[in-house]
Structure formats: C-alpha cells, structure tokens
Write a protein that holds these residues in place. Structure first.
Motif, PDB file in Angstrom:
ATOM      1  N   TYR A 267     -20.234  -6.405   9.400  1.00 17.17           N
ATOM      2  CA  TYR A 267     -19.493  -7.683   9.485  1.00 17.17           C
ATOM      3  C   TYR A 267     -20.403  -8.881   9.268  1.00 17.17           C
ATOM      4  CZ  TYR A 267     -21.244  -8.865  14.167  1.00 17.17           C
ATOM      5  OH  TYR A 267     -22.045  -9.217  15.220  1.00 17.17           O
ATOM      6  N   GLY A 268     -21.661  -8.769   9.718  1.00 13.45           N
ATOM      7  CA  GLY A 268     -22.595  -9.889   9.571  1.00 13.45           C
ATOM      8  C   GLY A 268     -22.904 -10.242   8.124  1.00 13.45           C
TER       9      GLY A 268
ATOM     10  N   GLU B 134     -18.974 -11.790   6.885  1.00 15.53           N
ATOM     11  CA  GLU B 134     -18.360 -12.869   7.664  1.00 15.53           C
ATOM     12  C   GLU B 134     -18.748 -14.268   7.145  1.00 15.53           C
ATOM     13  OE1 GLU B 134     -17.801 -11.859  11.839  1.00 15.53           O
ATOM     14  OE2 GLU B 134     -18.149 -13.947  12.344  1.00 15.53           O
TER      15      GLU B 134
ATOM     16  N   GLY C 223     -18.889 -15.216   4.196  1.00 15.06           N
ATOM     17  CA  GLY C 223     -18.042 -15.564   3.051  1.00 15.06           C
ATOM     18  C   GLY C 223     -18.688 -15.583   1.673  1.00 15.06           C
TER      19      GLY C 223
ATOM     20  N   HIS D 151     -11.932 -12.485   0.361  1.00 15.26           N
ATOM     21  CA  HIS D 151     -12.062 -11.312   1.229  1.00 15.26           C
ATOM     22  C   HIS D 151     -12.322 -11.767   2.656  1.00 15.26           C
ATOM     23  CE1 HIS D 151     -16.408 -11.921   1.512  1.00 15.26           C
ATOM     24  NE2 HIS D 151     -16.421 -12.129   0.199  1.00 15.26           N
ATOM     25  N   THR D 152     -11.994 -10.903   3.594  1.00 17.64           N
ATOM     26  CA  THR D 152     -12.260 -11.181   5.011  1.00 17.64           C
ATOM     27  C   THR D 152     -12.512  -9.881   5.760  1.00 17.64           C
ATOM     28  OG1 THR D 152     -11.381 -12.118   7.078  1.00 17.64           O
ATOM     29  CG2 THR D 152      -9.775 -11.079   5.626  1.00 17.64           C
ATOM     30  N   MET D 153     -13.355  -9.951   6.785  1.00 14.41           N
ATOM     31  CA  MET D 153     -13.451  -8.828   7.716  1.00 14.41           C
ATOM     32  C   MET D 153     -12.122  -8.702   8.458  1.00 14.41           C
ATOM     33  SD  MET D 153     -16.358  -7.360   7.365  1.00 14.41           S
ATOM     34  CE  MET D 153     -16.031  -6.176   8.676  1.00 14.41           C
ATOM     35  N   MET D 154     -11.745  -7.457   8.793  1.00 14.10           N
ATOM     36  CA  MET D 154     -10.533  -7.237   9.579  1.00 14.10           C
ATOM     37  C   MET D 154     -10.789  -6.394  10.822  1.00 14.10           C
ATOM     38  SD  MET D 154      -7.699  -6.750   6.553  1.00 14.10           S
ATOM     39  CE  MET D 154      -6.302  -6.745   7.672  1.00 14.10           C
ATOM     40  N   GLU D 155     -11.898  -5.648  10.827  1.00 19.85           N
ATOM     41  CA  GLU D 155     -12.246  -4.831  11.992  1.00 19.85           C
ATOM     42  C   GLU D 155     -13.739  -4.583  11.949  1.00 19.85           C
ATOM     43  OE1 GLU D 155     -12.263  -3.887  15.110  1.00 19.85           O
ATOM     44  OE2 GLU D 155     -10.135  -3.429  14.881  1.00 19.85           O
ATOM     45  N   PHE D 156     -14.365  -4.476  13.160  1.00 20.29           N
ATOM     46  CA  PHE D 156     -15.806  -4.258  13.233  1.00 20.29           C
ATOM     47  C   PHE D 156     -16.203  -2.833  12.824  1.00 20.29           C
ATOM     48  CE2 PHE D 156     -15.446  -7.874  16.248  1.00 20.29           C
ATOM     49  CZ  PHE D 156     -16.422  -8.710  15.715  1.00 20.29           C
TER      50      PHE D 156
ATOM     51  N   LEU E 149     -13.409  -2.766   8.407  1.00 19.21           N
ATOM     52  CA  LEU E 149     -12.301  -2.938   7.474  1.00 19.21           C
ATOM     53  C   LEU E 149     -12.437  -4.313   6.825  1.00 19.21           C
ATOM     54  CD1 LEU E 149      -9.222  -1.589   9.494  1.00 19.21           C
ATOM     55  CD2 LEU E 149     -10.657  -0.361   7.837  1.00 19.21           C
TER      56      LEU E 149
ATOM     57  N   GLY F  29     -10.345  -6.926   4.166  1.00 22.08           N
ATOM     58  CA  GLY F  29      -9.161  -7.241   3.368  1.00 22.08           C
ATOM     59  C   GLY F  29      -9.580  -8.057   2.159  1.00 22.08           C
TER      60      GLY F  29
ATOM     61  N   VAL G 248      -6.567  -3.385   1.868  1.00 22.70           N
ATOM     62  CA  VAL G 248      -7.449  -3.188   3.023  1.00 22.70           C
ATOM     63  C   VAL G 248      -8.417  -2.062   2.669  1.00 22.70           C
ATOM     64  CG1 VAL G 248      -7.610  -2.646   5.477  1.00 22.70           C
ATOM     65  CG2 VAL G 248      -5.620  -3.907   4.598  1.00 22.70           C
TER      66      VAL G 248
END
Lengths: 178, 178
Positions: free
Chosen positions: A12-13, A16, A18, A39-44, A48, A50, A138
């Motif tokens: 995620y780091g 996140e 961007g 895009h974006t993080m959805m779960e650690f 996941l 998106g 996803v």
C-alpha cells in the motif's frame, strides 16, 4: 538493479501516494504497456487495487481475457517513456521495443515486469462487477518486487495534459495511522 | 483567500496526482473530518471519484445516511492537522475545533468546506454497490472550488505510518493525453 521480494503488507505504501503506473499485459503472444493514473488501494492484505481502464484501451481486452497484469512504477527518469506509452496504442506499436524498455519474466503471471521501473506488482483480476458500468477492475497483488536501493522514489503524478508533479521530499509526523 | 468555482471538467487534475484529502460529513447536527488517501478518479465529467471508507470510521455512518460529503485538499502547511484528523475520531472529538480548522457553508451539500484547504469538491454518493464488500463508494462531484492563487499546490501524499511525500516540481511533456 537487483530487485527483491517486498512483503505484501507493504504494498500500500507504494501506491497510496498516487504515482502513475505502467500496466503490462500479455495476450496472443504479445506484451503491451499502458500508462495509468486512475487507481486506488482498496485493502491492505492481501493488497487489493481498484483501477479504471477504458474500453478504448488496447489493454482492456487483454486484461479481460487473461485476467492478469503487472503494475510497474516508474520514476522521473522514465518520463518520456511514460508519455510515449500514453500516446500510442499497442494495436500498432510494440511499446517495449519503441521505448527501449526491458521485459523480464514475472514469477506468478504471464505479463512481463518492466526492468527499468523501481517496483513491480504482479496482479490477478479479483472482481469485475463494476467493469460494465465504470471500466473499474479490482486487482489482487500476488507478488511484489522492489529495488531497495531507491529510498525516496521520484515518482510521477499526472496533473493532466502532460503535466506531471514529481515526488518531492518526504516528511514524517508522529502517527498511529497505518 | 478568495475561492472561485472550478469547471467540473478540470476536477480530475486535482485528484489524479493522488493527494491526501480531508473528507467532511455532517450528520445529526455535527460536522466531522477524516483523512483519506484511498481514492481514484473514475470519470472525467461529470467527475466521479471512487473511495474506500472503513466501516470503523465515524464518517462511514454519516456518509451512508446522508449521501453527501466534501473532499477538501490540504497542502503541507496543514500536515499536523491532517495527522491529527487521522489519529482521532469524530465520536469523541470536534475536529474543526480541536485542529483550528474553519468550516464554511457549501453551495450544494450540507457538509462544510474547510476554509484552509486550497480546493474543495462538493459531492453526492452516486453508487454504493461495492460498499458491502469493499467499503467502496462512488461519489459524483457537484461543485468545485479552488484558490486560484495556488499554482503548484504542495499537496501531501501518504507513504504510510505518518510519512508523507510532499509534492515537488511540475514538469511538462508534449502529450495528447487528457
């Protein structure tokens, strides 16, 4: 550049903040690259991600059919290649060849890693329920690679129309947040 | 700081680089603020923004019930307030008061704008189909405000655990990309 496996809990780091990513696919014996910022993080964990991939993009069919991709994270040294990938289509151009990028075999998926990117995330498509309405996929990150020599990556962040903010200094504040 | 209306067609340029945003909600007569990094553009116009808001966050109930929020974009001068918002809960803290932030009335929604942020996006919830599985909301931006004096906003980009990349220089390359 020796890359090492990065624990999935740390993925995620990378996303996140961007950064623009270069998404690689492989379909019918051909590898392709597209530039992507939506895009974006959805779960650690498992991580996941998106992301939106237009139905007009050549990568859309490859991703839909093969359900595999790699998210490669470029730094500012690759700005011209990023714009080149964003302004051409895999229908007519071999982007690895045209932009002097080096494909490397991935561990768990067919699409290649881009050697010149400081991090690479091997992914499978995990959920397609919002593809029809928003072209929103996803992805689950299966395996992550990083060049540990890059401490403060000068990633690219698209402001639109070829303008990119280049990652600046990192500041650290006391925080309980993950 | 006089803010002006920003055409909705230009909103993507604010969020695409991936800044931390402060999301405001209003519920039962109380306004609240949360820090959020897990968001992505999903459509240019009308602008759609996808974002993940944990069911543990106090803002989750407000957003679900009222279906309105504002995305406020802070710059580095607000780093302490961002971390403060991220490390406290609206259940027990009035974040506007605790962190010295100024609520301003929005034009089209109930939740307030944060005066100190250089841009503010008034939103309604447009799609909740992925809320159950991923806490993923699709927002539509109804109205956008910007301080036009800020040309290269020094936005914050979370790397995790209180480390933030601060937006650096902007470079411009010839591109046909939107």
């Amino acid at each position: 550049m020796a890359k090492r496996s990065l624990p999935l809990s740390k993925v995620y780091g990378l996303l996140e903040p961007g950064p623009v990513v270069l998404l690689t696919t492989a379909h019918k014996g051909k590898a392709n690259i597209m530039a992507m910022s939506w895009h974006t993080m959805m779960e650690f964990e498992p991580p996941l991600v998106g992301c939106v991939i237009s139905g007009r993009d050549y990568s859309f069919e490859a991703l839909t059919k093969t359900r595999q991709c790699v998210l490669n994270i470029p730094t500012v040294e690759l700005a011209e290649q990023v714009v080149g990938c964003g302004n051409s289509s895999g229908r007519t151009v071999d982007k690895f060849e045209s932009f002097g990028l080096t494909p490397l075999p991935a561990a768990q998926v067919e699409p290649p890693l881009i050697a010149e990117c400081y991090a690479n995330l091997e992914c499978r498509v995990a959920d397609t329920r919002l593809v029809n309405r928003y072209n929103f996929f996803v992805l689950e990150v299966l395996q992550a690679w990083i060049d540990r020599g890059v401490k403060e990556p000068r990633t690219l962040h698209h402001r639109g129309r070829g303008a990119f903010m280049v990652a600046g200094e990192t500041i650290k504040l006391p925080s309980k947040m993950k």
